[in-house]
Every structure is written in structure tokens, then in C-alpha cells.
Design an enzyme around this catalytic site. Structure first.
Site, PDB file in Angstrom:
ATOM      1  N   ARG A 163     -25.998 -27.080 -30.618  1.00 34.80           N
ATOM      2  CA  ARG A 163     -25.379 -25.847 -31.135  1.00 34.80           C
ATOM      3  C   ARG A 163     -25.618 -24.657 -30.198  1.00 34.80           C
ATOM      4  NH1 ARG A 163     -23.750 -29.290 -34.057  1.00 34.80           N
ATOM      5  NH2 ARG A 163     -23.347 -29.140 -36.303  1.00 34.80           N
ATOM      6  N   SER A 240     -22.706 -25.136 -42.034  1.00 34.97           N
ATOM      7  CA  SER A 240     -24.175 -25.088 -42.051  1.00 34.97           C
ATOM      8  C   SER A 240     -24.622 -23.668 -41.752  1.00 34.97           C
ATOM      9  CB  SER A 240     -24.758 -26.006 -40.982  1.00 34.97           C
ATOM     10  OG  SER A 240     -24.442 -27.338 -41.253  1.00 34.97           O
ATOM     11  N   GLU A 336     -27.279 -20.334 -38.145  1.00 34.66           N
ATOM     12  CA  GLU A 336     -26.413 -21.068 -37.224  1.00 34.66           C
ATOM     13  C   GLU A 336     -25.158 -20.291 -36.848  1.00 34.66           C
ATOM     14  OE1 GLU A 336     -23.727 -24.130 -35.765  1.00 34.66           O
ATOM     15  OE2 GLU A 336     -23.560 -23.587 -37.867  1.00 34.66           O
TER      16      GLU A 336
HETATM   17  N1  EPU Z   1     -30.472 -33.431 -46.794  1.00 32.31           N
HETATM   18  C1  EPU Z   1     -31.116 -33.226 -47.986  1.00 32.31           C
HETATM   19  N2  EPU Z   1     -30.584 -32.315 -48.849  1.00 32.31           N
HETATM   20  C2  EPU Z   1     -29.474 -31.622 -48.571  1.00 32.31           C
HETATM   21  C3  EPU Z   1     -28.820 -31.814 -47.351  1.00 32.31           C
HETATM   22  C4  EPU Z   1     -29.346 -32.733 -46.466  1.00 32.31           C
HETATM   23  O1  EPU Z   1     -32.126 -33.848 -48.266  1.00 32.31           O
HETATM   24  O2  EPU Z   1     -29.060 -30.838 -49.438  1.00 32.31           O
HETATM   25  C5  EPU Z   1     -30.980 -34.466 -45.865  1.00 32.31           C
HETATM   26  C6  EPU Z   1     -30.040 -35.676 -45.876  1.00 32.31           C
HETATM   27  O3  EPU Z   1     -30.368 -36.569 -46.909  1.00 32.31           O
HETATM   28  C7  EPU Z   1     -30.292 -36.273 -44.504  1.00 32.31           C
HETATM   29  C8  EPU Z   1     -30.576 -35.046 -43.651  1.00 32.31           C
HETATM   30  O4  EPU Z   1     -30.967 -34.006 -44.540  1.00 32.31           O
HETATM   31  O5  EPU Z   1     -31.428 -37.092 -44.522  1.00 32.31           O
HETATM   32  C9  EPU Z   1     -29.380 -34.615 -42.807  1.00 32.31           C
HETATM   33  O6  EPU Z   1     -28.304 -34.269 -43.668  1.00 32.31           O
HETATM   34  P1  EPU Z   1     -26.762 -34.403 -43.225  1.00 32.31           P
HETATM   35  O7  EPU Z   1     -26.508 -35.750 -42.662  1.00 32.31           O
HETATM   36  O8  EPU Z   1     -25.925 -33.946 -44.348  1.00 32.31           O
HETATM   37  O9  EPU Z   1     -26.610 -33.401 -42.017  1.00 32.31           O
HETATM   38  P2  EPU Z   1     -27.212 -31.953 -41.745  1.00 32.31           P
HETATM   39  O10 EPU Z   1     -28.307 -32.087 -40.756  1.00 32.31           O
HETATM   40  O11 EPU Z   1     -27.518 -31.252 -42.998  1.00 32.31           O
HETATM   41  C10 EPU Z   1     -25.671 -31.603 -39.679  1.00 32.31           C
HETATM   42  C11 EPU Z   1     -24.776 -30.532 -39.112  1.00 32.31           C
HETATM   43  C12 EPU Z   1     -23.439 -30.540 -39.833  1.00 32.31           C
HETATM   44  C13 EPU Z   1     -22.807 -31.917 -39.686  1.00 32.31           C
HETATM   45  C14 EPU Z   1     -23.759 -32.971 -40.258  1.00 32.31           C
HETATM   46  C15 EPU Z   1     -23.271 -34.381 -40.071  1.00 32.31           C
HETATM   47  C16 EPU Z   1     -26.239 -28.776 -38.296  1.00 32.31           C
HETATM   48  C17 EPU Z   1     -26.757 -27.397 -38.496  1.00 32.31           C
HETATM   49  N3  EPU Z   1     -25.407 -29.240 -39.229  1.00 32.31           N
HETATM   50  O12 EPU Z   1     -25.962 -31.245 -41.030  1.00 32.31           O
HETATM   51  O13 EPU Z   1     -22.606 -29.598 -39.184  1.00 32.31           O
HETATM   52  O14 EPU Z   1     -21.573 -31.992 -40.358  1.00 32.31           O
HETATM   53  O15 EPU Z   1     -25.036 -32.866 -39.569  1.00 32.31           O
HETATM   54  O16 EPU Z   1     -23.416 -34.744 -38.738  1.00 32.31           O
HETATM   55  O17 EPU Z   1     -26.579 -29.411 -37.293  1.00 32.31           O
HETATM   56  C18 EPU Z   1     -21.991 -27.292 -39.247  1.00 32.31           C
HETATM   57  O18 EPU Z   1     -22.570 -27.176 -38.160  1.00 32.31           O
HETATM   58  O19 EPU Z   1     -21.426 -26.325 -39.793  1.00 32.31           O
HETATM   59  C19 EPU Z   1     -21.998 -28.584 -39.917  1.00 32.31           C
HETATM   60  C20 EPU Z   1     -21.462 -28.765 -41.122  1.00 32.31           C
END
Ligand code: EPU
Length: 340
Positions: A163, A240, A336
């Protein structure tokens, strides 16, 4: 040439109220060059606006907002190994990805359905489901709005990271120095699915898909996003709201001892990425509101505007969540989106 006192609330997907002193929609590169030389604009603040989907407006903007509406997508070239596909800066990212797949040039399918413009993709190096724009970016064409001259950036020049990019590190995204006019991606002809991301693998498995096609990969990604991420037209948000924090391996190991279910993603031998959404959920902020804003009930990392929020409301919630995470885990969350 410019409009004045333009309401920006429909130009940012978080729907915060703000006005632009001057505003111009740009459809042609020549318009940009003219802007750079316009005498009325000398010394004025400038901001280059794409889809407004990764943007937090703190208040009225005194200066010129340049709304990028340059359109066009093409096959820019081809060699034995790659297709080179190009999108003008104002192309809708999601439409561009779908178009590349329809043309038979796969590679970007994991990045399906991300809101925003193609020109903004390299600035924050958009990423999802184990792929980042930088994995396939070939080059960026920009116009230097200080001089009116075109300025190419190679993938190495862009210095992309999680990012992050040169554009962000130099603060050019805030100063409006460059308008990104075209992005070119290099897509390998020998395609292979990138299905290692846990949630994506599970989605494919649910559909009994062992050897996914690019279209099936895209469909799985879109289904996941639809299920977990709110549609800004229905519930305003900026995706995010915090970056996933990258901490030292020692710190992550110690935190993992205390919290065995903590998700950890090693980045290098010495650094580990943590899941901010998980941290937020643990503190009880998932699905909780503070005034008219809240952390989304299906994805704790997304801050949503439930109606009529101002920047002050966003600031209050941001502060409360950051303080809770710092107190409980000793981790400092960094927003972010671009804060203007
Ligand atoms: N998790 C939780 N609770 C939540 C959300 C997530 O426990 O409410 C846990 C999930 O269970 C998982 C981990 O956190 O173990 C990661 O969650 P997820 O796969 O949903 O991805 P994220 O890290 O929350 C990132 C990106 C998203 C992207 C997703 C999928 C960032 C800041 N965000 O989210 O990007 O869609 O991975 O690859 O890196 C964005 O940048 O706007 C965005 C939506």
C-alpha cells in the site's frame, strides 16, 4: 474552464461533506498540460482526484481539484512471453480488469471489483487476495503539473511496497504534482491461478473448483468482496480504513504467544504483517458505532458512514479504535486512505 465551489460529497465514496474552491474534469491529456500553464493557478494548491474511493476529506479544499476522467484501454504491445495492456488514468479499475479478462489477457483477476480508477492503482499499490498491482505493473505515464511535461515512471522508479509507492512517500499524491495519465501492465502469456490466499482457496473449494479458469477466479473474488465489503452506494465507506501493521518478527511471536489465534503473515525473515481487522474485532469495535460512523459488522477494517457523518466523527472513531488497539496489543494502527 473551472467550476467554483463544487460539492465533493458525491466525489468521495465515504460521502463526507466538503467543497472544492475550483474544480475541473479532465477528459484529454492536452487539458492537463494547459492547466499546468494556466496563470490563475500559479501557486495554488492542487489535488488530483480519481474515483475518491480511498479518500478522507477533512474539510473544504482551497485550491483546484483535478478530476481525472481520461478514458481508453488498449493492447499496447505483445512479445513471446507477455501481453502489455494499458488503461488511461480515469478508466474505472474494475471495468478495466473485466475487459482484460474478456479479451483473453488474464492476470489481474484477483484484483477484480476494487473500486477506483486505474490511475490511482499504482499510488497505493492496490492489492487483494495475494496479488498486488505491482506484481504486474510495467510502467506509469504521468504529466508533471508543475511543468506541463510528460514524465514516464518505470516499475523500479515507482518503488512499490505494501500500500505504498514513491508517489505517496514523496507526498505527490497530496501536493497534486503528477497526474497519472496511463498505466501499462505486463501480463504473462503463461497464466497460472494465484489461489493460495486462505479465503479464496476456501471459496473455490466450496464451488468444487480444483483447476480454476481466470473467469472462475474473478467470480470467486467478486463473490467474496460482495459478501464482506459494503457497496459504497448503499453504505458509504473508503474500503479498509487502516493498513495491516507490519511489525518485527520478535514482537509478532510474543503477541502470538499471548493470542494463539492472531493471524500472522511473514513478509521477510524479520517482519510479519498482522491482520488489523482481527485486532479491531478483539477489542469489540466490530459492528460498533460512535455517532454516525462505525466499524462494519462483516469486516471490522472498514469504517462506514451510516449517514450525515463529518470528518470530526471519523476522527473521533479513528482515535477510539487506535487507542483501544494500542492499549490492548501495543500496536499503532495507521490509516490507509489518503487524508486530504
Ligand atoms: N479478520 C477478523 N475480523 C474481521 C476482519 C478480518 O478476524 O472483522 C481476520 C480474518 O479472519 C483473516 C484476517 O483478519 O484471518 C485477514 O482478513 P481479510 O482476508 O478479510 O483481509 P484484510 O487483511 O482485512 C486486506 C486488504 C483488503 C483486501 C483483503 C483481501 C488491507 C488494508 N486490506 O484486508 O483491501 O480486499 O485483504 O485480500 O491490506 C482495501 O485496501 O481497501 C481492501 C479492501
Amino acid at each position: 474552464m473551472f467550476q467554483q465551489q463544487v460539492d465533493l460529497s458525491t466525489y468521495n465514496t465515504l460521502a463526507l461533506p466538503a467543497r472544492a474552491e475550483f474544480f475541473v474534469t479532465v477528459d484529454r491529456v492536452e487539458q492537463l498540460a494547459a492547466l499546468a500553464k494556466h496563470p490563475d493557478l500559479a501557486g495554488r494548491r492542487r489535488f488530483v482526484l480519481g474515483g475518491g474511493s480511498n479518500l478522507v476529506l477533512t474539510g473544504d479544499f482551497s485550491g483546484l481539484v483535478v478530476h481525472m476522467n481520461l478514458k481508453g484501454k488498449s493492447l499496447a504491445g505483445e512479445d513471446g512471453e507477455h501481453f502489455y495492456v494499458a488503461a488511461a488514468g480515469g478508466e474505472n479499475w474494475s471495468d478495466f480488469v473485466r475487459w482484460t479478462l474478456e479479451q483473453g489477457w488474464p492476470g489481474l483477476e484477483n484484483l477484480s471489483f476494487i473500486p477506483g480508477t486505474a490511475g490511482a492503482a499504482p499510488i497505493q499499490n492496490i492489492g487483494a487476495y495475494g496479488v498486488e498491482a505491482g506484481d504486474f505493473l510495467h510502467m506509469v505515464e504521468a504529466l508533471d503539473l508543475d511543468t506541463g511535461r510528460p514524465c514516464p515512471f518505470s516499475i523500479d522508479d515507482c518503488a512499490l511496497a505494501y500500500r505504498d509507492s514513491l508517489f505517496k512517500r514523496e507526498g505527490w499524491h497530496l501536493s497534486g504534482r503528477y497526474a497519472i495519465t496511463r498505466v501499462i501492465f505486463r501480463l504473462p502469456k503463461r497464466w497460472r491461478p494465484r489461489a493460495a490466499y486462505g479465503e479464496l482457496a476456501a471459496e473455490l473449494e466450496r464451488g468444487n473448483i480444483a483447476q480454476p479458469t481466470p473467469a472462475q477466479m474473478a467470480a470467486a473474488v467478486i463473490a467474496l468482496r460482495r459478501r464482506k465489503l459494503p457497496d459504497p452506494l448503499q453504505l458509504p465507506n473508503a474500503g479498509s480504513f487502516f493498513q495491516n501493521p507490519i511489525v518485527s518478527a520478535e514482537f509478532a511471536a510474543a503477541l502470538g504467544e499471548a493470542h494463539p489465534t492472531l493471524p500472522r503473515y511473514p513478509q521477510t525473515d524479520s517482519h510479519v504483517k498482522l491482520a488489523a481487522g482481527w485486532l479491531i474485532e478483539q477489542t469489540g469495535w466490530k459492528g460498533r458505532n460512535l455517532g454516525p460512523v462505525g466499524m462494519y459488522e462483516k469486516q471490522a477494517l472498514v469504517l462506514v458512514n451510516r449517514g450525515g457523518a463529518t470528518f470530526r466523527d471519523v476522527q473521533n472513531l479513528t482515535r477510539a479504535v487506535r487507542e483501544a488497539i494500542l492499549a490492548r496489543f501495543g500496536v499503532n494502527l495507521v490509516p490507509e486512505p489518503v487524508i486530504l
